[in-house]
Design a protein around this motif. Sequence first.
Motif, PDB file in Angstrom:
ATOM      1  N   ALA A 284       0.629  -1.147  -0.016  1.00  0.00           N
ATOM      2  CA  ALA A 284      -0.089   0.036  -0.046  1.00  0.00           C
ATOM      3  C   ALA A 284       1.023   1.071  -0.154  1.00  0.00           C
ATOM      4  O   ALA A 284       0.819   2.228  -0.917  1.00  0.00           O
ATOM      5  N   LEU A 285       1.814   1.289   0.820  1.00  0.00           N
ATOM      6  CA  LEU A 285       2.962   2.480   0.988  1.00  0.00           C
ATOM      7  C   LEU A 285       3.451   2.609  -0.324  1.00  0.00           C
ATOM      8  O   LEU A 285       3.616   3.675  -0.796  1.00  0.00           O
ATOM      9  N   LEU A 288       1.492   4.104  -2.929  1.00  0.00           N
ATOM     10  CA  LEU A 288       0.902   5.359  -2.647  1.00  0.00           C
ATOM     11  C   LEU A 288       2.180   6.270  -2.880  1.00  0.00           C
ATOM     12  O   LEU A 288       1.813   7.442  -3.183  1.00  0.00           O
ATOM     13  N   GLU A 289       3.354   5.768  -2.633  1.00  0.00           N
ATOM     14  CA  GLU A 289       4.589   6.551  -3.159  1.00  0.00           C
ATOM     15  C   GLU A 289       4.771   6.936  -4.390  1.00  0.00           C
ATOM     16  O   GLU A 289       4.885   7.951  -4.954  1.00  0.00           O
ATOM     17  N   ARG A 290       4.225   5.605  -5.355  1.00  0.00           N
ATOM     18  CA  ARG A 290       4.307   5.973  -6.829  1.00  0.00           C
ATOM     19  C   ARG A 290       3.136   6.946  -7.000  1.00  0.00           C
ATOM     20  O   ARG A 290       3.480   7.615  -8.111  1.00  0.00           O
ATOM     21  N   TYR A 291       1.988   6.784  -6.438  1.00  0.00           N
ATOM     22  CA  TYR A 291       1.065   7.621  -6.860  1.00  0.00           C
ATOM     23  C   TYR A 291       1.639   9.218  -6.633  1.00  0.00           C
ATOM     24  O   TYR A 291       1.215  10.160  -7.166  1.00  0.00           O
ATOM     25  N   GLY A 292       2.282   9.300  -5.476  1.00  0.00           N
ATOM     26  CA  GLY A 292       2.846  10.638  -5.164  1.00  0.00           C
ATOM     27  C   GLY A 292       3.759  11.175  -5.858  1.00  0.00           C
ATOM     28  O   GLY A 292       3.919  12.485  -6.018  1.00  0.00           O
ATOM     29  N   VAL A 293       4.331  10.136  -7.018  1.00  0.00           N
ATOM     30  CA  VAL A 293       5.119  10.747  -7.935  1.00  0.00           C
ATOM     31  C   VAL A 293       4.262  11.570  -8.785  1.00  0.00           C
ATOM     32  O   VAL A 293       5.045  12.761  -9.412  1.00  0.00           O
ATOM     33  N   PHE A 294       3.101  11.416  -9.089  1.00  0.00           N
ATOM     34  CA  PHE A 294       2.469  12.393 -10.006  1.00  0.00           C
ATOM     35  C   PHE A 294       1.754  13.408  -9.626  1.00  0.00           C
ATOM     36  O   PHE A 294       0.507  13.796  -9.566  1.00  0.00           O
ATOM     37  N   LYS A 295       2.457  14.166  -8.581  1.00  0.00           N
ATOM     38  CA  LYS A 295       1.823  15.116  -7.612  1.00  0.00           C
ATOM     39  C   LYS A 295       1.133  16.058  -8.669  1.00  0.00           C
ATOM     40  O   LYS A 295       0.110  16.922  -8.360  1.00  0.00           O
ATOM     41  N   ASP A 296       1.860  16.296  -9.752  1.00  0.00           N
ATOM     42  CA  ASP A 296       1.364  17.426 -10.699  1.00  0.00           C
ATOM     43  C   ASP A 296       0.256  17.326 -11.673  1.00  0.00           C
ATOM     44  O   ASP A 296      -0.332  18.049 -12.350  1.00  0.00           O
TER      45      ASP A 296
END
Lengths: 593, 85
Positions: A284-285, A288-296
């Motif tokens: 999950a983490l 979630l971190e991979r998800y965070g890579v696309f913050k823009d």
Amino acid sequence: MGLNYRLLVLVFLLFANLSAQTSKAKIDSINAILVQNSAIKTDSLFTIFQQNLENAQTLNYPKGIGEAFQKIATLYGYEGDLDARLEYNFKALRIFEQHELRMEEAYLNAEIGYQMKRDDMTKAEAYMNRGMKLAEQEVYENVLDRIYNNYGVLKEMQGQLDSALYFYEKGLELVKKRDFTEGYPYSYSNLGGVYGQQGKYDLARNYFEKARQIREEIGDQKGIAENFTQIGEVYLAEGKNQEAISYFKKAVPVAHAQDYRFLEQYTYQQLSQAYKNLRQTDSALFYLERYGVFKDSINGLEVNKKIAELNLNYETEKKENQILEQRAQLAEKDLEVRRKNAFIYGSLALAFILGLLGYLIYSRQKLKNSQLQKEHELQVALAKIETQNRLQEQRLRISRDLHDNIGSQLTFIISSIDNLKYQLKDADSGILEKLSMISAFTSTTINELRDTIWAMNKEKISVEDLQTRISNFIERAQSSKDSVQFSFDFNTKQAPDFIFTSIEGVNIYRVIQEAVNNALKYAEAQNIQVTMQVWDADQFKVAVVDDGNGFDLKNHQQGNGLGNMKKRVQDIGATLQIETQPTQGTRVILQSK
Amino acid sequence: MTLESTYVLGFLLPVSLLAAVMVLIFLKLKSRDQIRSRQRIKRLGEQLSLAQYQIKYRHKGLDRYNLLRYNLNDSLCIQSEIDLF
């Protein structure tokens, strides 16, 4: 010439027109490329549409320019650059409005509304309504199906699921009417989404699957990725996490290959959620971190905001921790510095105290030593002088006892001889003379005993003392014999501190006394000269010179006087020289060796 | 006043105080030593003066001896204050 020229210009214009027509068709065909369906990478699409825009601008082809702007805006949307997307959309909209390209204007309004759905729903609905009305007025069926579909999305987002279904169905009807293959997947996907929200999971999956199959046929990879994700979402909603994960994992590589970042990001979020439901926190983490890579990414704005917020909090916390750590380090350094300072100051203070203590002890000891040395010197001197005193006193008492005993006995002998002489007054004169001699000898013995005892106690006699005593004697002799001229010369300039032993002093005195008495008694001298001279190294010389009768030394019978003198001189280790001749006076010279 | 100077002062004051106390104690001890030493020296000096006086006294007596009169009794002055043993 004029006709030919006109013909030439006409041909040129015709050719140019045909050429322009060909170029515009080409621009339109490029702008007709569906970004969603394209297998071409986004970067390449950017280049293609930019080139197409330049070509359209070169030809001054408004429709081509506007559509190229619109395509670029769509690409920016996929890239997640929302500002750029809006800017290019408005550029396109201005072109369409200026050139009254109504259909394009209607569709773009609806598209802008669709794109603004997550930022501002009110504005989104306004743009959408404007586009829809324009399209309905002019019955632009080519764009109305997409507008209905998109409007349905807005309704769906607002929770108006029935309205959403209504518009999706209307869109699907138009698609069917036009038999627009690329339109089916959108309608099916939208319907599937609504059914999914209504809990009709099987129906929803059915629609998504239909959409996916059509997209497989037309090669719409991005759409396929979307459908995988949507099917996964349905499973996730059903609580079938493993199935959901398998679909999400199918969607991710396709979205990644198509550079469909928003979908990739969203799918990662869904994956994270699915693993979270399965309580597999590591996975999950990870997602979630991979998800965070696309913050823009545009659709991940809120999440991104949260992530940003979390990041901010994290960074803040991290910075606070760093600050706290730095403060702790500073405090530790400060403490260390204080410790060092304390050690240095303590050492200095200790050294100073020890130094001062050492100096004070040394100073006190030095003073004590000085005092003790002084006391010791005094004690030694005192011990010496007291010992000497005791010895002297002891000698003095012995001397006194000796004098008292022997002196009284000798006096008794003299007295006895005198009595004997009185009793024998009629006896032979020789006996009487002998008795007188014994008496005189005893008397001399007493005097010599006294001189010896005195000399023994006196030990030393200064040259001045001896001079005084001799002077007294001379004066006394002078007073007893006024007719005789006495002189006494004492030369002590070379040794003013000359010291005689008392024995020397007494014997010198007695020799002088004897010589003077002889000169007075036997020589009948008129002048008697006594001289005494002292100099270094215990050297002295005494001379008694008279101008009396003198005598023949060789034929002279030695009496007690000369014998005594010689004996005394011998006792003090000196020499006695007597120079005399009848009528030539006498010279008695006593000299140290 | 800075923290550092306060810190230094915190060391300096007790050290100075301790040093002052030490100096005072040692001055007192030195003063006591000096007084005692002076007393001892004075006593020794007095004893020495007495001894010197006794020598002078004895010599003065011996100087009275007249070589013409042989007055030995006058010159041998016994000093009862000298302890022979």
